[in-house]
Design a protein around this motif. Structure first.
Motif, mmCIF file in Angstrom:
data_model
loop_
_atom_site.group_PDB
_atom_site.id
_atom_site.type_symbol
_atom_site.label_atom_id
_atom_site.label_comp_id
_atom_site.label_asym_id
_atom_site.label_seq_id
_atom_site.Cartn_x
_atom_site.Cartn_y
_atom_site.Cartn_z
ATOM 1 N N PRO A 105 2.691 -26.051 -92.843
ATOM 2 C CA PRO A 105 2.923 -25.582 -94.100
ATOM 3 C C PRO A 105 1.477 -24.817 -94.874
ATOM 4 O O PRO A 105 0.626 -25.349 -94.107
ATOM 5 C CB PRO A 105 3.317 -26.665 -94.892
ATOM 6 N N PRO A 106 1.841 -23.949 -95.314
ATOM 7 C CA PRO A 106 2.980 -23.527 -96.091
ATOM 8 C C PRO A 106 3.751 -22.346 -95.027
ATOM 9 O O PRO A 106 4.783 -22.442 -95.318
ATOM 10 C CB PRO A 106 2.668 -22.582 -97.035
ATOM 11 N N ALA A 107 3.147 -21.619 -94.318
ATOM 12 C CA ALA A 107 3.880 -20.457 -93.608
ATOM 13 C C ALA A 107 3.208 -20.249 -92.170
ATOM 14 O O ALA A 107 3.543 -19.234 -91.583
ATOM 15 C CB ALA A 107 3.856 -19.085 -94.343
ATOM 16 N N THR A 108 2.575 -21.245 -91.558
ATOM 17 C CA THR A 108 1.835 -21.066 -90.369
ATOM 18 C C THR A 108 2.679 -21.715 -89.197
ATOM 19 O O THR A 108 3.158 -23.000 -89.399
ATOM 20 C CB THR A 108 0.234 -21.506 -90.361
ATOM 21 N N TRP A 109 3.095 -20.827 -88.108
ATOM 22 C CA TRP A 109 3.723 -21.677 -86.953
ATOM 23 C C TRP A 109 2.645 -21.840 -85.858
ATOM 24 O O TRP A 109 2.000 -20.850 -85.560
ATOM 25 C CB TRP A 109 4.942 -20.939 -86.410
ATOM 26 N N VAL A 110 2.455 -23.268 -85.324
ATOM 27 C CA VAL A 110 1.570 -23.181 -84.395
ATOM 28 C C VAL A 110 2.106 -23.724 -83.121
ATOM 29 O O VAL A 110 3.349 -24.522 -83.144
ATOM 30 C CB VAL A 110 0.338 -24.259 -84.704
ATOM 31 N N GLN A 111 1.406 -23.552 -81.922
ATOM 32 C CA GLN A 111 2.037 -24.112 -80.644
ATOM 33 C C GLN A 111 1.400 -25.477 -80.322
ATOM 34 O O GLN A 111 0.242 -25.526 -80.307
ATOM 35 C CB GLN A 111 1.927 -23.077 -79.375
ATOM 36 N N CYS A 112 2.248 -26.557 -80.333
ATOM 37 C CA CYS A 112 1.832 -27.831 -79.952
ATOM 38 C C CYS A 112 2.322 -28.590 -78.730
ATOM 39 O O CYS A 112 3.913 -28.504 -78.871
ATOM 40 C CB CYS A 112 1.988 -28.552 -81.329
ATOM 41 N N ALA A 113 1.839 -29.115 -77.900
ATOM 42 C CA ALA A 113 2.501 -29.735 -76.891
ATOM 43 C C ALA A 113 2.781 -31.428 -77.425
ATOM 44 O O ALA A 113 2.139 -31.906 -78.380
ATOM 45 C CB ALA A 113 1.618 -30.064 -75.837
ATOM 46 N N LEU A 114 3.756 -32.108 -76.853
ATOM 47 C CA LEU A 114 3.993 -33.530 -77.382
ATOM 48 C C LEU A 114 2.873 -34.254 -76.964
ATOM 49 O O LEU A 114 2.235 -34.309 -75.945
ATOM 50 C CB LEU A 114 5.172 -33.783 -76.542
ATOM 51 N N GLU A 115 2.302 -35.201 -77.766
ATOM 52 C CA GLU A 115 1.290 -36.143 -77.842
ATOM 53 C C GLU A 115 -0.057 -35.591 -77.466
ATOM 54 O O GLU A 115 -0.771 -35.906 -77.041
ATOM 55 C CB GLU A 115 1.502 -37.099 -76.758
ATOM 56 N N SER A 116 -0.274 -34.241 -78.181
ATOM 57 C CA SER A 116 -1.458 -33.637 -78.151
ATOM 58 C C SER A 116 -2.213 -33.616 -79.268
ATOM 59 O O SER A 116 -1.686 -34.319 -80.329
ATOM 60 C CB SER A 116 -1.120 -31.946 -77.943
ATOM 61 N N ARG A 117 -3.434 -33.422 -79.361
ATOM 62 C CA ARG A 117 -4.328 -33.541 -80.734
ATOM 63 C C ARG A 117 -3.733 -32.591 -81.781
ATOM 64 O O ARG A 117 -3.799 -32.842 -82.785
ATOM 65 C CB ARG A 117 -5.820 -33.269 -80.341
ATOM 66 N N GLU A 118 -3.522 -31.374 -81.270
ATOM 67 C CA GLU A 118 -2.888 -30.585 -82.214
ATOM 68 C C GLU A 118 -1.821 -30.993 -83.101
ATOM 69 O O GLU A 118 -1.508 -30.898 -84.289
ATOM 70 C CB GLU A 118 -2.461 -29.118 -81.700
ATOM 71 N N LEU A 119 -0.691 -31.619 -82.430
ATOM 72 C CA LEU A 119 0.464 -32.266 -82.776
ATOM 73 C C LEU A 119 -0.088 -33.416 -83.783
ATOM 74 O O LEU A 119 0.644 -33.581 -84.810
ATOM 75 C CB LEU A 119 1.425 -32.561 -81.880
ATOM 76 N N LEU A 120 -0.932 -34.066 -83.385
ATOM 77 C CA LEU A 120 -1.571 -35.237 -84.023
ATOM 78 C C LEU A 120 -1.839 -34.822 -85.417
ATOM 79 O O LEU A 120 -1.839 -35.571 -86.573
ATOM 80 C CB LEU A 120 -2.370 -36.083 -83.311
ATOM 81 N N ALA A 121 -2.894 -33.914 -85.316
ATOM 82 C CA ALA A 121 -3.362 -33.221 -86.425
ATOM 83 C C ALA A 121 -2.533 -32.732 -87.643
ATOM 84 O O ALA A 121 -2.543 -32.766 -88.633
ATOM 85 C CB ALA A 121 -4.356 -31.965 -86.233
#
Length: 508
Positions: A62-78
């Motif tokens: 949110p609000p309008a950003t789409w990000v690429q994240c792998a499962l159980e990755s640091r990016e998805l955790l954040a």
């Protein structure tokens, strides 16, 4: 006795609720009783929704950003912690980690450890699990791709010529460099192609590529669609107009005297032998060659004198190779791939007459007596051109020969290769397109320099039939120049193109 001594010697207190001996703390309560009184995870949601785009496999931040994240990755955790940030202002985050879930369960479980100061300054630590539910939602970019009509930028490529050889060559370049994959839609119309994009940056990238690969000029315009006065944001639709020079391969052109002099005092009547990033010209009287880029052309424009439909078939009656041709002062480079010759030709439609034509040609290395050759008849043509009308009539040749003629049916029959094509919408297509496409395929067979920039694939479904009578000397493409097509369904340069770029046919 030792137990009593040790118990009396250690400092301890009784829980005010259950009476269990505990180390002294400001709340005078044990951990179990304190948790029954205070829940530090109160206000933190235990189930949160996360939006996921199945097309591009990105998560919404949110609000309008789409990000690429792998499962159980640091990016998805954040990303998941940011969903809880507003509700965790009163606690201190100690630890966070993922718990294993089925990949197809559309659930992400996170184990959180938090601390908070409670009664009378006592610090309580608690561990709990938050479940994130993955909900499918199409992102804006994928929505534009699926809609096909929702575009923000269009590149209009135009060329004011009868023949489409340059567009066929441009199509192969786009397929090779995969620049067509960002387009929402490709529409073929009269005199050009329109490329629709979801962002202005992709359209600008296409324009930059065109300016590096074909001689052209471009203009840019934009139209205001909407305006938000509160956030001061504007929504525009951009249009890029790209005009390719109106000269194709095998066209005869008449240069202005000033341009001809700047190119090495070459003749004004020239033949276009190739169009790549520049226009390649050759003087049929002297074999002088020159290249004209886009900027030079627009400063000194010239047009094609005849269309490909005006090509006539001649038969060679006599050939005389010119060995020593002396050029004047300031002459430019001569072609080493062609041979200058004087020939006498006669129209195949006038074999019952004695009318013959004399001319010079750059095809001396290909022509023999009795061969068929295609050319333009200037002696019996009415041509309206600014530069040609000012020329001395004695300097205008009667006939300009373009290329040697072969039996097309035999060439098609033994052609064991093919090209890829872009998926596009066709509107108002001419019935002459098939003949023009066959002309382009023959140009690839005849010009090795032209096909270096084109991916040629072996046609496994076509087995050429060889015989002694079929060998008429027509140029052919060797197997070493062909690439093996791994997937027959990849006719539009789709997902399998990456595998095709590096694969080649190995011959013993």
């Amino acid at each position: 006795l030792e137990y009593l001594i040790s118990a009396s010697s250690s400092r301890s207190a009784l829980c005010c609720t259950c009476g269990v001996p505990i180390p002294p703390n400001p709340a005078n309560m044990c951990v179990a009783c304190l948790r029954t009184q205070v829940d530090i995870s109160e206000g933190i949601p235990k189930q949160v929704t996360v939006h996921f785009c199945k097309q591009c496999e990105r998560y919404l931040q949110p609000p309008a950003t789409w990000v690429q994240c792998a499962l159980e990755s640091r990016e998805l955790l954040a990303l998941c912690l940011k969903k809880l940030k507003s509700s965790m202002t009163k606690v201190r985050l100690i630890d966070a980690g993922f718990l294993w879930t089925e990949p197809h369960s559309k659930r992400i479980k996170m184990k959180l450890t938090v601390q908070k100061e409670v009664m009378n300054g006592a610090i309580l630590q608690q561990v709990f699990v938050v479940e994130f539910v993955i909900q499918s939602q199409m992102c804006d970019d994928c929505h534009r791709v699926e809609a096909k009509d929702f575009w923000k930028a269009v590149v209009q490529v135009r060329q004011k010529t009868v023949h489409k050889k340059t567009f066929y060559y441009l199509e192969q370049l786009l397929l090779k460099h995969k620049l067509h994959m960002n387009a929402l839609n490709i529409k073929e119309i009269h005199e050009g192609i329109d490329f629709y994009y979801g962002s202005k940056q992709h359209a600008q990238k296409m324009v930059d590529f065109l300016q590096c690969t074909v001689p052209c000029r471009s203009k840019t315009s934009q139209r205001l669609i909407s305006h938000d006065i509160h956030s001061n944001t504007y929504n525009y639709k951009s249009t890029f107009s790209v005009e390719i020079v109106p000269v194709c391969k095998d066209n005869v052109v008449c240069l202005s005297p000033r341009l001809a002099q700047s190119l090495g005092n070459m003749g004004q009547i020239c033949v276009c032998i190739r169009v790549t990033s520049t226009i390649h010209l050759i003087d049929p009287r002297t074999l002088q060659i020159a290249e004209v880029d886009g900027n030079t052309y627009w400063r000194n424009p010239f047009n094609s004198l005849c269309s490909p439909r005006q090509l006539e078939e001649f038969i060679v009656m006599d050939v005389d190779i010119i060995r020593d041709q002396k050029l004047g002062a300031g002459a430019g480079t001569r072609s080493s791939k062609h041979t200058l010759a004087e020939v006498w030709v006669q129209k195949t439609s006038e074999m019952d007459t004695s009318q013959q034509y004399h001319c010079r040609t750059f095809l001396g290395h290909l022509l023999n007596i009795g061969d068929l050759v295609l050319g333009y008849d200037f002696a019996n043509s009415n041509i309206n051109d600014e530069h040609l009308n000012k020329m001395n009539p004695h300097h205008v040749p009667d006939v300009v020969l373009i290329k040697k003629s072969y039996d097309r049916s035999r060439r098609v029959k033994r052609r064991n290769w093919k090209l890829q094509e872009m998926a596009r919408d066709r509107e108002g297509m001419d019935t002459d397109d098939e003949r023009q496409y066959q002309d382009f395929l023959e140009d690839l067979e005849e010009d090795e320099a032209l096909r270096k920039n084109v991916n040629i694939y072996k046609d496994a479904s076509k087995i050429p039939v060889e015989s002694d009578t079929d060998d008429d000397g027509a140029p052919r493409i060797s197997l070493m120049e062909m690439m093996e097509e791994l997937s027959l369904t990849d006719a539009t340069g789709g997902e399998g193109t990456e595998c095709l770029q590096g694969s080649s046919l190995k011959c013993g």
